[in-house]
Design a protein around this motif. Structure first.
Motif, PDB file in Angstrom:
ATOM      1  N   GLU A 277     -12.222  17.419 -16.761  1.00 41.78           N
ATOM      2  CA  GLU A 277     -13.653  16.777 -16.394  1.00 41.78           C
ATOM      3  C   GLU A 277     -13.372  16.005 -15.314  1.00 41.78           C
ATOM      4  OE1 GLU A 277     -16.694  16.946 -18.173  1.00 41.78           O
ATOM      5  OE2 GLU A 277     -15.978  18.690 -19.034  1.00 41.78           O
ATOM      6  N   GLU A 278     -14.314  15.978 -14.350  1.00 42.85           N
ATOM      7  CA  GLU A 278     -14.367  14.921 -13.073  1.00 42.85           C
ATOM      8  C   GLU A 278     -15.598  14.355 -13.091  1.00 42.85           C
ATOM      9  OE1 GLU A 278     -13.509  16.959  -9.706  1.00 42.85           O
ATOM     10  OE2 GLU A 278     -15.684  17.520  -9.115  1.00 42.85           O
ATOM     11  N   GLN A 279     -15.515  13.091 -12.478  1.00 46.57           N
ATOM     12  CA  GLN A 279     -16.685  12.221 -12.391  1.00 46.57           C
ATOM     13  C   GLN A 279     -17.638  12.544 -11.275  1.00 46.57           C
ATOM     14  OE1 GLN A 279     -16.244   8.182 -11.229  1.00 46.57           O
ATOM     15  NE2 GLN A 279     -17.187   7.467 -13.443  1.00 46.57           N
ATOM     16  N   LEU A 280     -18.982  12.680 -11.669  1.00 47.28           N
ATOM     17  CA  LEU A 280     -19.970  13.355 -10.569  1.00 47.28           C
ATOM     18  C   LEU A 280     -19.997  12.338  -9.571  1.00 47.28           C
ATOM     19  CD1 LEU A 280     -22.753  14.626 -13.266  1.00 47.28           C
ATOM     20  CD2 LEU A 280     -21.507  16.155 -11.381  1.00 47.28           C
ATOM     21  N   ARG A 285     -25.223  11.160 -10.952  1.00 46.95           N
ATOM     22  CA  ARG A 285     -25.079  10.941 -12.175  1.00 46.95           C
ATOM     23  C   ARG A 285     -26.558  10.417 -12.868  1.00 46.95           C
ATOM     24  NH1 ARG A 285     -20.612   6.334 -10.982  1.00 46.95           N
ATOM     25  NH2 ARG A 285     -19.346   7.634  -9.702  1.00 46.95           N
ATOM     26  N   LYS A 289     -25.465  12.466 -18.200  1.00 45.54           N
ATOM     27  CA  LYS A 289     -24.669  12.987 -17.632  1.00 45.54           C
ATOM     28  C   LYS A 289     -23.841  12.445 -16.438  1.00 45.54           C
ATOM     29  CE  LYS A 289     -23.682  17.984 -15.894  1.00 45.54           C
ATOM     30  NZ  LYS A 289     -22.653  18.185 -17.010  1.00 45.54           N
ATOM     31  N   LYS A 290     -22.621  12.241 -16.700  1.00 48.00           N
ATOM     32  CA  LYS A 290     -21.958  11.389 -15.562  1.00 48.00           C
ATOM     33  C   LYS A 290     -20.466  12.211 -15.222  1.00 48.00           C
ATOM     34  CE  LYS A 290     -22.923   6.775 -17.513  1.00 48.00           C
ATOM     35  NZ  LYS A 290     -24.013   7.132 -18.082  1.00 48.00           N
ATOM     36  N   THR A 291     -20.349  13.183 -15.777  1.00 46.58           N
ATOM     37  CA  THR A 291     -19.099  14.187 -15.552  1.00 46.58           C
ATOM     38  C   THR A 291     -19.398  15.429 -15.372  1.00 46.58           C
ATOM     39  OG1 THR A 291     -18.133  14.470 -17.594  1.00 46.58           O
ATOM     40  CG2 THR A 291     -17.372  12.559 -16.587  1.00 46.58           C
ATOM     41  N   ARG A 292     -18.855  16.232 -14.745  1.00 43.64           N
ATOM     42  CA  ARG A 292     -18.741  17.987 -14.758  1.00 43.64           C
ATOM     43  C   ARG A 292     -17.599  18.558 -15.027  1.00 43.64           C
ATOM     44  NH1 ARG A 292     -19.971  18.282  -8.367  1.00 43.64           N
ATOM     45  NH2 ARG A 292     -18.006  17.679  -7.675  1.00 43.64           N
ATOM     46  N   THR A 293     -17.485  19.690 -15.532  1.00 40.54           N
ATOM     47  CA  THR A 293     -16.290  20.425 -16.199  1.00 40.54           C
ATOM     48  C   THR A 293     -15.770  21.167 -14.702  1.00 40.54           C
ATOM     49  OG1 THR A 293     -16.978  20.781 -18.191  1.00 40.54           O
ATOM     50  CG2 THR A 293     -15.226  22.273 -17.440  1.00 40.54           C
TER      51      THR A 293
END
Length: 704
Positions: A277-280, A285, A289-293
């Motif tokens: 997971e990394e931060q958008l 953001r 939803k604050k992160t994406r795979t």
């Protein structure tokens, strides 16, 4: 949570009108009962009522109804639910119900396994065997009791307690005076020098203490005792059994390379995919939803390494595939077919055409008709391999096998001008090619599965040694050079019955034990097999987790149910279709149950129990997989076999250093050992309890 409708199976047996009415009335009553025990009592009561009528008349309708009731009872006992609208449905337990409670899951699985285990203790012959083994005959000169071979907990505690405050290394040094393991092959008729008991009887007694029921199995089998040479009478530390492996176990076959999917996998460049997971970015953001795979591919070989490996693999596997078809044809007799049919010749089997396939189809159909008419002879009653090959069973098997082999030899011949990589890629991308490759892989498997590998059917410790991880000791001991030599001594010159009957003359396969497989008792990890590694001069032997079973089998059906289902089939089809006879194929129990369910009008989907288990694979040779694939002709064992006795001893020392010494430091383990009383371990106590429970159950039913 699993959706209920996905777990429902229709349960509508085909019954005569009289029994259909009784079944409908019973199932209406079962729906009203919410407690499992109430449902069990009601079904048992109905079974008892119908069985009493059997004394007056054995009819197909009664037997079919009893079979359906026994199946339903088995399912209710292992936590199936029921639903009824116009028809009855059984509902498999939710597979996710123990997702957060692995101990509860294990307890449920134990309940399923215990059912058939306890059924064997109802046999008077088993009860008498247990009494005989526990009887002390030393005063009469007829030998000791099985209890003389069980170490009492307080005795082992007295040996281990003084070591507790030492370092693990110091404990390991001193443990040599407490445990001196050695492995002993169990040979029926050979006596234990300390008790005079038959070694097979000793093994059998301890096998009855296992959670799974004791059943003899056809095929190859070697039993072992692991004993403690440091104690009086060399008590039993553990038992083990190697048996012929399952013919079809997809995860194992894929691991070895016997499936076409495994060939396709070898043609892919090796990689490892990482997911994190990394931060958008701030502008993308949202509150939800604050992160994406993100996935990232790590290549495990360079392009050059990949091309070189694939080139070598295609060359090796092509040669193995072509050889397997040629060898398979050479090992099937067809001279009698040539004599019977003027259109055939030896050349027909070297360069086949459509005519030879058609004639073989006719031979197969004629043999099948002979079997259907009940005019076939039993090959087991014949001493000559040639005579066996001429029975209807083996004429059918030979003709059927040759059709496939000649068809696929023809494909290989038609593509012989292609280079190795083109040959493999082309074959994988057309129907005829895939069929030919599958046939060749199957022949490679048939050649090696029964001779180059075994299944660990039994493996575990006997109390109190289980407290110091004696189960791992047994698992490790089975990988040693002494076991490999015992296998070679027993089966090295063994003639394959099926293969010899197909060839019409004695045929011995290469018997080199290079691979073991086994399954844990449960879907979650096995404390006994996990992290088992055996160091050798040439590398490390490991118990590798290679996948899971499919949760399909017969464990949910008890012996009484199996008997009733077989009776239904005999009524329906007029004979024992599945006789369990030599040469008729694998898994006769499942085939009998499947046929019985069909003849009852029940779904064969009931064989799906969803109790998956971890599958472990153990390479005993560095090139085990290439050997089993027919790429290598000789195994390169991890053991040098320069001094098998000393090499085997190194396994026991590693167990002491790595596992036993660590456990001997733990106060709770030592206290647990001290509490073990071998008198409580006696099987007679369990049998007497089961007998009382059975009597109580009968009392409840008779008074319900």
């Amino acid at each position: 949570m699993g959706e209920t409708f996905d777990r429902e199976v229709d349960f509508s047996p085909t019954l005569p009108e009289e029994y259909q009415r009784r079944f409908d009335a019973l199932t209406d009553e079962l729906i009203e009962f919410q407690e499992e025990l109430d449902r069990e009592v009601a079904i048992r009561d109905e079974i008892r009522s119908v069985e009493q009528a059997l004394n007056e008349e054995v009819s197909e309708g009664r037997i079919r109804y009893l079979a359906a009731l026994e199946v339903l009872l088995d399912l209710i006992e292992i936590d199936y639910d029921i639903r009824k609208n116009s028809e009855l449905h059984v509902v498999r337990p939710d597979p996710d119900r123990y997702k957060d409670d692995p101990e509860a899951f294990k307890e449920q699985e134990r309940t399923i396994l215990q059912k058939e285990r306890r059924a064997q203790f109802k046999e008077e012959s088993v009860r008498e065997f247990v009494r005989k083994m526990e009887r002390d005959n030393t005063h009469s000169g007829n030998g000791g009791s099985i209890l003389d071979l069980i170490t009492d907990g307080p005795e082992l505690y007295q040996d281990l307690a003084p070591l507790q405050d030492q370092s693990q290394e110091e404990i390991a040094e001193d443990l040599g005076d407490v445990v001196q393991p050695y492995i002993q092959e169990v040979v029926k008729g050979e006596k234990c020098p300390h008790t005079g008991l038959d070694l097979m009887d000793i093994w059998r007694y301890f096998r009855y203490t296992w959670l799974t029921p004791y059943n003899t199995v056809p095929g190859r089998n070697i039993n072992f005792l692991i004993r403690n040479g440091a104690k009086r009478n060399d008590p039993i530390m553990g038992i083990a059994s190697l048996a012929s492996p399952m013919m079809n176990l997809s995860v194992r076959d894929n691991y070895i390379g016997w499936r076409i999917e495994a060939v396709e996998e070898q043609l892919q460049r090796k990689k490892r995919v990482h997911e994190y997971e990394e931060q958008l970015p701030e502008e993308k953001r949202t509150p939800d939803k604050k992160t994406r795979t993100v996935t990232q591919t790590e290549w495990l070989e360079t392009e050059e390494e990949y091309e070189e490996r694939v080139s070598q693999f295609c060359s090796d596997i092509r040669e193995a595939l072509v050889d397997s078809i040629r060898n398979a044809i050479a090992n099937i007799r067809y001279d009698d077919f040539v004599e019977e049919h003027p259109e055939l010749s030896d050349e027909s089997f070297v360069n086949p055409d459509e005519q030879v396939i058609e004639i073989l189809e006719e031979i197969e159909q004629q043999a099948e008709q002979t079997i259907e008419d009940g005019e076939d002879e039993n090959p087991e009653k014949m001493d000559s391999w040639e005579d066996r090959s001429e029975t209807a069973l083996f004429r059918k098997k030979r003709a059927r096998a040759l059709q496939k082999l000649l068809r696929d030899r023809k494909y290989f011949q038609e593509h012989s001008d292609q280079d190795d990589e083109e040959f493999i890629h082309t074959g994988l991308n057309n129907e005829s090619g895939r069929r030919a490759i599958k046939t060749a892989l199957k022949e490679l498997k048939k050649e090696r599965v029964g001779a180059g590998m075994m299944n660990i059917m039994v493996c575990g410790a006997i109390p109190p040694y289980n407290r110091i991880l004696g189960g791992k000791l047994v698992a490790m001991a089975l990988t040693g050079p002494k076991v490999i030599n015992m296998y070679q001594d027993k089966y090295g010159d063994n003639q394959s019955e099926i293969a010899s009957s197909m060839k019409g003359e004695a045929l011995t396969k290469p018997n080199e034990l290079v691979f073991l497989d086994t399954t844990g008792l449960f879907e979650i990890g096995s404390a006994q097999y996990d992290r088992v590694r055996v160091p050798t001069e040439r590398g490390r032997i490991e118990y590798d987790q290679i996948g899971y079973t499919e949760g399909y089998g017969s464990i949910q059906f008890g012996p009484k149910t199996r008997k009733r289902l077989s009776q239904v089939t005999q009524f329906e089809e007029g004979r024992k279709v599945v006789r369990g006879r030599f040469g008729e194929g694998v898994s006769p129990r499942i085939r009998k149950i499947r046929r019985g369910l069909k003849n009852c009008g029940l779904e064969t989907d009931l064989l799906k129990h969803e109790s998956r288990r971890i599958v472990y694979g153990i390479d005993l040779a560095e090139n085990a997989q290439d050997y089993l694939l027919g790429i290598d002709d000789d195994p390169e064992y991890y053991w040098p076999f320069e001094d098998p006795e000393q090499e085997q001893q190194s396994i026991y020392q590693h167990w002491i250093d790595r596992w036993a010494s660590m456990r001997a430091q733990k106060t709770d383990i030592l206290e647990n050992i001290h509490e073990f009383d071998k008198q409580d371990f006696k099987l007679s106590s369990e049998i007497d309890f089961d007998k009382r429970q059975t009597s109580l159950g009968e009392f409840i039913i008779s008074n319900s």
